[in-house]
Design an enzyme around this catalytic site. Structure first.
Site, PDB file in Angstrom:
ATOM      1  N   ASP A  76     -54.724 -59.965 -37.137  1.00  0.00           N
ATOM      2  CA  ASP A  76     -54.996 -59.296 -35.870  1.00  0.00           C
ATOM      3  C   ASP A  76     -53.808 -59.438 -34.922  1.00  0.00           C
ATOM      4  O   ASP A  76     -53.448 -58.498 -34.201  1.00  0.00           O
ATOM      5  CB  ASP A  76     -56.269 -59.860 -35.234  1.00  0.00           C
ATOM      6  CG  ASP A  76     -56.794 -59.005 -34.107  1.00  0.00           C
ATOM      7  OD1 ASP A  76     -56.560 -57.783 -34.106  1.00  0.00           O
ATOM      8  OD2 ASP A  76     -57.452 -59.554 -33.207  1.00  0.00           O
TER       9      ASP A  76
ATOM     10  N   ASP B 253     -62.152 -54.807 -33.915  1.00  0.00           N
ATOM     11  CA  ASP B 253     -62.557 -56.156 -33.506  1.00  0.00           C
ATOM     12  C   ASP B 253     -64.074 -56.247 -33.356  1.00  0.00           C
ATOM     13  O   ASP B 253     -64.683 -57.243 -33.749  1.00  0.00           O
ATOM     14  CB  ASP B 253     -61.888 -56.556 -32.194  1.00  0.00           C
ATOM     15  CG  ASP B 253     -60.403 -56.852 -32.338  1.00  0.00           C
ATOM     16  OD1 ASP B 253     -59.912 -56.993 -33.473  1.00  0.00           O
ATOM     17  OD2 ASP B 253     -59.729 -56.946 -31.287  1.00  0.00           O
TER      18      ASP B 253
ATOM     19  N   ASP C 172     -57.921 -50.766 -32.361  1.00  0.00           N
ATOM     20  CA  ASP C 172     -57.914 -52.220 -32.504  1.00  0.00           C
ATOM     21  C   ASP C 172     -59.191 -52.827 -31.917  1.00  0.00           C
ATOM     22  O   ASP C 172     -59.816 -53.686 -32.538  1.00  0.00           O
ATOM     23  CB  ASP C 172     -56.683 -52.810 -31.831  1.00  0.00           C
ATOM     24  CG  ASP C 172     -56.574 -54.311 -32.051  1.00  0.00           C
ATOM     25  OD1 ASP C 172     -56.485 -54.739 -33.222  1.00  0.00           O
ATOM     26  OD2 ASP C 172     -56.597 -55.056 -31.052  1.00  0.00           O
TER      27      ASP C 172
ATOM     28  N   ASP D 279     -50.690 -57.240 -36.424  1.00  0.00           N
ATOM     29  CA  ASP D 279     -50.693 -55.781 -36.288  1.00  0.00           C
ATOM     30  C   ASP D 279     -50.186 -55.362 -34.914  1.00  0.00           C
ATOM     31  O   ASP D 279     -49.436 -54.388 -34.787  1.00  0.00           O
ATOM     32  CB  ASP D 279     -52.047 -55.165 -36.619  1.00  0.00           C
ATOM     33  CG  ASP D 279     -53.137 -55.466 -35.591  1.00  0.00           C
ATOM     34  OD1 ASP D 279     -52.949 -56.331 -34.732  1.00  0.00           O
ATOM     35  OD2 ASP D 279     -54.203 -54.821 -35.680  1.00  0.00           O
TER      36      ASP D 279
END
Length: 158
Positions: free
Chosen positions: A25, A50, A46, A28
């Protein structure tokens, strides 16, 4: 993979996979910044990913709790699966409150005692130590405290 490990009761491997996902995470975003490919859509994608990751992890824990793979005595007469539901609701509301307040024009919504990274660290520590029920209960409480902090912040800035 973390959800699967929790579902079968392997708390250690569940924690390991959460830590691995955290590394990816972070990477990226770093890759996007380094390559100059930061876009508003990338931020949205993103955030959505999540939320899916959070939901799947808690779903695995709920399944492990219900099928007996994860045994934890109840805390305040509430079983692990119920604390997971409360933690998930709180986590989603923290995210939703930020998004809604920012859409309404609020700035600096990075407030609260338990943003996503803190919640995941607590979850990892609980899984590694075997105190997963306490960790999830702490996440549930702190997520709702963070929600209140963000609502108050939004009221002040709007």
């Amino acid at each position: 993979m973390a959800a699967f490990e929790f579902a079968i009761g392997d708390l250690i491997m569940g924690a390991v996979f959460i830590m691995l996902s955290g590394i990816f995470d972070v990477l990226d975003g770093a890759v996007a910044r380094a390559s100059g490919n930061i876009t508003p859509f990338g931020g949205v994608l993103d955030s959505v990913c999540d939320r899916y990751a959070d939901a799947v992890i808690f779903a695995g824990m709920i399944y492990g709790s219900i099928n007996g793979s994860i045994y934890q005595a109840a805390l305040l007469q509430a079983p692990l699966w119920l604390w997971c539901v409360l933690a998930l609701i709180g986590s989603y509301m923290v995210s939703y409150t930020r998004a809604r307040a920012e859409a309404a024009g609020s700035t600096s919504m990075n407030v609260g005692v338990a943003e996503r990274s803190e919640r995941l660290i607590i979850l990892v520590l609980g899984a590694l130590t075997g105190y997963i029920l306490i960790a999830v209960a702490v996440i549930a409480v702190l997520a709702h405290v963070t929600l209140i902090q963000r609502i108050l912040n939004a009221k002040q800035t709007l």
